[in-house]
Design a protein around this motif. Structure first.
Motif, short mmCIF file in Angstrom:
data_model
loop_
_atom_site.label_atom_id
_atom_site.label_comp_id
_atom_site.label_asym_id
_atom_site.label_seq_id
_atom_site.Cartn_x
_atom_site.Cartn_y
_atom_site.Cartn_z
N ARG A 58 39.17 36.39 43.41
CA ARG A 58 40.49 35.81 43.70
C ARG A 58 40.77 34.61 42.79
O ARG A 58 41.91 34.38 42.39
N LEU A 61 42.17 35.88 39.67
CA LEU A 61 43.56 36.31 39.89
C LEU A 61 44.50 35.11 39.88
O LEU A 61 45.56 35.14 39.26
N HIS A 78 45.94 40.40 47.28
CA HIS A 78 44.54 40.01 47.49
C HIS A 78 44.25 39.95 48.99
O HIS A 78 45.15 40.09 49.82
N ARG A 86 51.20 41.94 52.04
CA ARG A 86 50.75 42.91 51.03
C ARG A 86 51.83 43.97 50.79
O ARG A 86 52.11 44.34 49.66
N THR A 104 43.14 42.20 43.44
CA THR A 104 41.69 42.33 43.56
C THR A 104 41.42 43.74 44.07
O THR A 104 42.32 44.57 44.12
#
Length: 225
Positions: A58, A61, A78, A86, A104
Motif C-alpha cells: 500500500r 501505491l 486497496h 471499492r 494492490t
C-alpha cells in the motif's frame, strides 16, 4: 511512553528539533528519487489509453498515487477501503472518469476490466508467479477485443533480478516436465518461495517422468463432437 518522548536526552530542544527535521528529510528523499515510480509515471504520461497498475504494498501505491495526481485522473483500490468505496473506485474507472486504476492484490481477483483496459503494469514483482497470472487475467478475459499488454518493472538490483531469474527457472523446469496444464498446480505458496530465496534452498524438484505413457481415452470423442 509520554515520559520517554518528553524526557531529557541530553540535547537542547532546538538541536533535537533540527535533527528530527533532518531525519524526516532523509526519510522522504528516497521516495522522491524512486526510479521505478518515476519510470511508471513516465510510461503512464505517454500512454493514450487506460492502464491498470498493481503494487505489492500500500505504501508503494500511495507513493505512486502522489506522483500521478497532477496528471491523469486516478482510481485507487486497496484493502483499507470499505466494499462500497471499492465499488465506487472501480465504477469510476469502468465509466471512464479515471484513466488509471492503482490496485494492490485486493484487485487481483474477481474484477472484469477487459471492456475498459488491455494494459497491466506491475510496479513490484510478487513472490508467487500465479499472482502475476491473476493480475493479467483482469484484462485478458473473454470479451477482450484487443491484444493484451503485460509489463513487469524490475530494477537493476541483485535482489529483484534474482527473484525474477529463480522464479523463471522453476516455472520452466515444471513446464518442461509436466506441461502447462499441471504446472499451475505445483507452484508453491508465497511463504515457501520467500524462504527459498532467502535461504538459497531448493524450491521445486522437477518430478520424474512417468515410466509408462498416458493413453488418452477416445470413447467419448464422437459424443463430444
Amino acid at each position: 511512553d509520554r515520559e520517554s518522548l518528553t524526557g531529557d536526552i541530553g540535547f537542547r530542544s532546538a538541536t533535537e528539533r533540527s535533527w528530527l527535521r533532518r531525519l524526516r528529510l532523509l526519510a522522504e528523499a528516497p521516495e522522491r528519487c524512486e526510479s521505478k515510480v518515476s519510470y511508471v509515471t513516465a510510461l503512464i504520461a505517454r500512454a493514450r489509453e487506460p492502464v491498470v497498475v498493481f503494487t505489492e504494498f500500500r505504501h508503494s501505491l500511495e507513493a505512486l498515487h502522489r506522483r500521478l495526481q497532477a496528471g491523469r485522473p486516478v482510481a485507487v483500490l486497496h484493502g483499507g477501503l470499505t466494499p462500497h468505496e471499492r465499488r465506487q473506485q472501480i465504477d469510476r474507472f469502468l465509466a471512464g472518469d479515471a484513466a488509471v486504476l492503482l490496485a494492490t492484490d485486493v484487485g487481483g481477483q474477481g474484477l472484469n476490466l477487459q471492456d475498459r483496459a488491455r494494459w497491466v503494469i506491475n510496479l513490484e514483482l510478487p513472490w508467487n508467479p500465479l499472482r502475476l497470472e491473476q493480475r493479467c487475467g483482469r484484462v485478458d478475459r473473454i470479451g477482450q477485443s484487443q491484444p493484451v499488454h503485460f509489463t513487469v518493472i524490475v530494477a537493476r538490483h541483485d535482489f529483484e533480478t534474482g527473484v525474477l531469474a529463480r522464479l523463471a527457472r522453476r516455472m520452466l523446469a515444471v513446464r518442461r516436465t509436466l506441461g502447462d496444464d499441471l504446472a499451475g498446480r505445483l507452484i508453491p505458496d508465497a511463504t515457501a518461495v520467500g524462504a527459498a530465496l532467502y535461504e538459497d534452498a531448493v524450491l521445486v524438484e522437477p518430478p520424474r517422468a512417468a515410466a509408462t505413457p498416458v493413453c488418452l481415452s477416445r470413447v467419448w470423442a464422437r459424443p463430444a463432437r
